[in-house]
Scaffold this active site. Structure first.
Site, mmCIF file in Angstrom:
data_model
loop_
_atom_site.group_PDB
_atom_site.id
_atom_site.type_symbol
_atom_site.label_atom_id
_atom_site.label_comp_id
_atom_site.label_asym_id
_atom_site.label_seq_id
_atom_site.Cartn_x
_atom_site.Cartn_y
_atom_site.Cartn_z
ATOM 1 N N ASP A 194 -19.355 17.386 -1.641
ATOM 2 C CA ASP A 194 -19.020 16.795 -3.165
ATOM 3 C C ASP A 194 -18.567 15.649 -3.266
ATOM 4 O OD1 ASP A 194 -16.141 18.879 -4.222
ATOM 5 O OD2 ASP A 194 -16.758 17.939 -2.503
ATOM 6 N N TYR A 216 -15.806 12.366 -3.744
ATOM 7 C CA TYR A 216 -14.474 11.774 -3.438
ATOM 8 C C TYR A 216 -14.093 12.010 -4.851
ATOM 9 C CZ TYR A 216 -15.638 9.610 1.107
ATOM 10 O OH TYR A 216 -16.158 9.507 2.375
ATOM 11 N N PHE A 225 -20.137 10.067 1.432
ATOM 12 C CA PHE A 225 -19.077 9.474 2.244
ATOM 13 C C PHE A 225 -18.825 8.002 1.816
ATOM 14 C CE2 PHE A 225 -21.283 13.029 4.880
ATOM 15 C CZ PHE A 225 -20.209 13.450 5.545
ATOM 16 N N HIS A 239 -18.748 18.110 11.449
ATOM 17 C CA HIS A 239 -18.299 17.406 10.517
ATOM 18 C C HIS A 239 -17.431 15.835 11.031
ATOM 19 C CE1 HIS A 239 -16.742 15.798 6.692
ATOM 20 N NE2 HIS A 239 -17.607 16.524 6.145
#
Length: 237
Positions: free
Chosen positions: A72, A74, A85, A194
């Site tokens: 989702d 920031y 990202f 991740h």
């Protein structure tokens, strides 16, 4: 459909509108729109409305060469602009993005930038897609389970069906669960941990996904992606 909510007419690239037209008229999407209207009455919501579909608008269906999946947006002020990202110019790089740039440097020798805006990737055909496209300010994951995942799962599935020879980079368990939506006989699926500091040393560092993606694209006669992020990058608008 939720009472009193008009049909959605999103500002989204025409190629994606064609692919996802049925989703915008589905009852769950009307419920999602009603939820967002109510959220905006009481809270700040990120990213700004003009950037909610930025990933789709920056990377039309026929231009997609690679897909990176996030969870989702920031949730800090001024960070999100609709690309997973990525942060807007002048915003400090979050830890996961710092680690992405470290791996990119180790893999391809790309200089580590001070800028964290990944618009240059999107412009080259890297679909930077979050599973959830909005978030309440300062509350991570606050818009999960409201309908966005149904929409973005559909986008992944239909992209897999519509196109061939796309590289899907799936980082972390959440993204890796999406591989069921992708046809592995038509596309390359790359999986790793991740890039978060909590997991990057458990399989993200050393995954060499950037060079592996380019090698696979070359094998199929598709131009490589220039993964270098330059500090002169301008924020999307």
């Amino acid at each position: 459909m939720t009472a009193g909510v008009s049909p959605v007419r999103p500002q989204i690239d025409a190629s994606w509108l064609r692919l996802l037209a049925s989703e915008f008229s589905a009852p769950y999407f009307a419920d999602l729109k009603a939820f967002l209207i109510e959220e905006k009455r009481h809270y700040r919501v990120y990213p700004p409305g003009k950037w909610i579909f930025n990933a789709f608008n920056a990377t039309p269906v026929d231009k997609v060469r690679a897909v990176i999946l996030g969870q989702d947006p920031y949730h800090g002020e001024g960070q999100a602009h609709g690309l997973c990202f990525s942060v807007q110019d002048g915003v400090r790089q979050p830890p996961s993005l710092v680690n992405i740039f470290k791996e990119l440097h180790d893999d391809l020798g790309c200089p580590i930038p001070s800028n964290g805006n990944l618009q240059c990737w999107a412009d080259q055909g890297v679909l930077l897609l979050n599973a959830t496209l909005t978030v309440r300010a300062d509350q991570a994951a606050s818009h999960q389970g409201k309908g966005w995942e149904t929409f973005t799962d559909c986008a992944i599935r239909r992209l897999s069906e519509e196109r061939d020879h796309i590289v899907f980079l799936l980082w972390g368990n959440y993204a890796r669960a999406k591989k069921k939506l992708i046809d592995p006989t038509r596309h390359l699926i790359l999986e790793a941990a991740h890039p978060s500091p909590l997991s990057a040393y458990n399989g993200f560092f050393g995954c060499r996904h950037f060079s592996r993606a380019n090698a696979w694209l070359r094998e199929h006669g598709i131009p490589e992606i220039d993964w270098t992020v330059r500090d002169s990058q301008k924020s999307s608008s």
